[in-house]
Design an enzyme around this catalytic site. Structure first.
Site, PDB file in Angstrom:
ATOM      1  N   SER A 143      -5.093  14.321 -17.623  1.00  0.00           N
ATOM      2  CA  SER A 143      -4.485  14.803 -16.377  1.00  0.00           C
ATOM      3  C   SER A 143      -3.130  15.399 -16.713  1.00  0.00           C
ATOM      4  O   SER A 143      -2.507  15.040 -17.726  1.00  0.00           O
ATOM      5  CB  SER A 143      -4.309  13.644 -15.394  1.00  0.00           C
ATOM      6  OG  SER A 143      -3.473  14.006 -14.308  1.00  0.00           O
ATOM      7  N   TYR A 156      -1.947   4.942 -13.200  1.00  0.00           N
ATOM      8  CA  TYR A 156      -2.859   6.057 -13.492  1.00  0.00           C
ATOM      9  C   TYR A 156      -2.237   7.004 -14.505  1.00  0.00           C
ATOM     10  O   TYR A 156      -2.863   7.379 -15.502  1.00  0.00           O
ATOM     11  CB  TYR A 156      -3.175   6.806 -12.201  1.00  0.00           C
ATOM     12  CG  TYR A 156      -3.992   8.065 -12.411  1.00  0.00           C
ATOM     13  CD1 TYR A 156      -5.362   8.018 -12.637  1.00  0.00           C
ATOM     14  CD2 TYR A 156      -3.378   9.324 -12.393  1.00  0.00           C
ATOM     15  CE1 TYR A 156      -6.102   9.183 -12.837  1.00  0.00           C
ATOM     16  CE2 TYR A 156      -4.105  10.489 -12.589  1.00  0.00           C
ATOM     17  CZ  TYR A 156      -5.469  10.413 -12.813  1.00  0.00           C
ATOM     18  OH  TYR A 156      -6.188  11.554 -13.019  1.00  0.00           O
TER      19      TYR A 156
END
Length: 265
Positions: A143, A156
């Protein structure tokens, strides 16, 4: 192995989002597919679509890769079926949005179990056979959050930073082996994961459209990067600019900016 060879591709998290879109990319080039996710029904539906649309050979293998031993069991089952994996796409992952102290301990652990432990176990079981054969490709879906701290996505972002760091280290270890590994680092993408996060934080649903990537476009860039052996792929001009700016910004300032931006989400 060239992009025109018939190859067998294992895609985790294939039941939706980027994983589903990546499975379509590989099916379109004539690859055989092994689809892995927890939802057997969704995988069967995707398998039927790929068979009908591309004539693909598809195996459906439901599994929860957050469970200890799941990657080992999957690798053993594939050996029994005499299915060798040429391309591994580690896409399975989960996200939890909110203040760290407001998230239950078990949810933090769930992110680590899948995003970190599950992905690492898949690499540990599938990379050695590739190296032994002298060819293979790996695409780890990370990401843009891997490049900087992200308050309200703290755990995350930390798991994705691990994925990026591991990928870069392995890219050097594997140089000259015939096996390539890369990380796809998308920004905010229109997937079910975003929909779920937006339900918990409605302000996410009000993000400008230019900040939200198209899932098929993101997958297409990831597919091309994988086939070229690129180590890091950040889809989208805005995301690439943010990544470059982030690396040039002092850490203390980056934390302050990130905190200001995410405080209202």
């Amino acid at each position: 192995m060239t992009s025109h060879d018939i190859q067998t591709v294992l895609v985790t998290g294939a039941s939706s989002g980027i994983g589903e879109a990546l499975a379509r990319c590989f099916a379109a080039d004539g690859s055989r597919l092994v689809l892995v996710a927890r939802s057997a029904d969704k995988l069967q539906a995707l398998a039927a679509e790929l068979k009908a649309g591309f004539g693909s050979k598809v195996w459906v293998m439901p599994a929860d890769l957050a469970e200890p031993g799941a990657a080992l069991a999957l690798a053993a089952e594939l050996r029994r079926k005499r299915i060798a994996i040429d391309v591994l796409v580690n896409n399975a992952g989960v996200l939890e949005h909110g203040a760290f102290t407001g998230i239950a301990p078990e949810r933090h652990q769930a992110l680590i179990d899948l995003n970190v432990s599950g992905l690492t176990a898949m690499l540990a079981h599938f990379l050695p056979p590739m190296c032994k054969r002298g060819h293979g490709r790996v695409l780890n879906v990370a990401s843009i959050a891997a490049f900087q701290p992200v308050p309200t996505l703290a755990t995350y972002a930390a798991t994705k930073a691990y994925v990026l760091s591991l990928t870069e280290s392995l890219a050097e270890e594997l140089a000259g082996s015939g096996v390539t590994i890369g990380a796809l680092c998308p920004g905010i993408t229109a997937t079910g994961m975003l929909t779920g996060a937006a339900k918990a934080s409605p302000r996410l649903a009000k993000l400008p459209g230019f900040l939200i990537g198209d899932v098929d476009a993101v997958a297409a860039e990831g597919y091309r990067a994988c086939m070229k052996g690129e180590v890091i792929k950040v889809p989208g001009v805005v995301n690439r600019a943010a990544t470059v700016a982030g690396r040039a910004t002092p850490k203390w300032l980056l934390r302050r900016i990130a905190g200001t931006v995410t405080k209202g989400l």
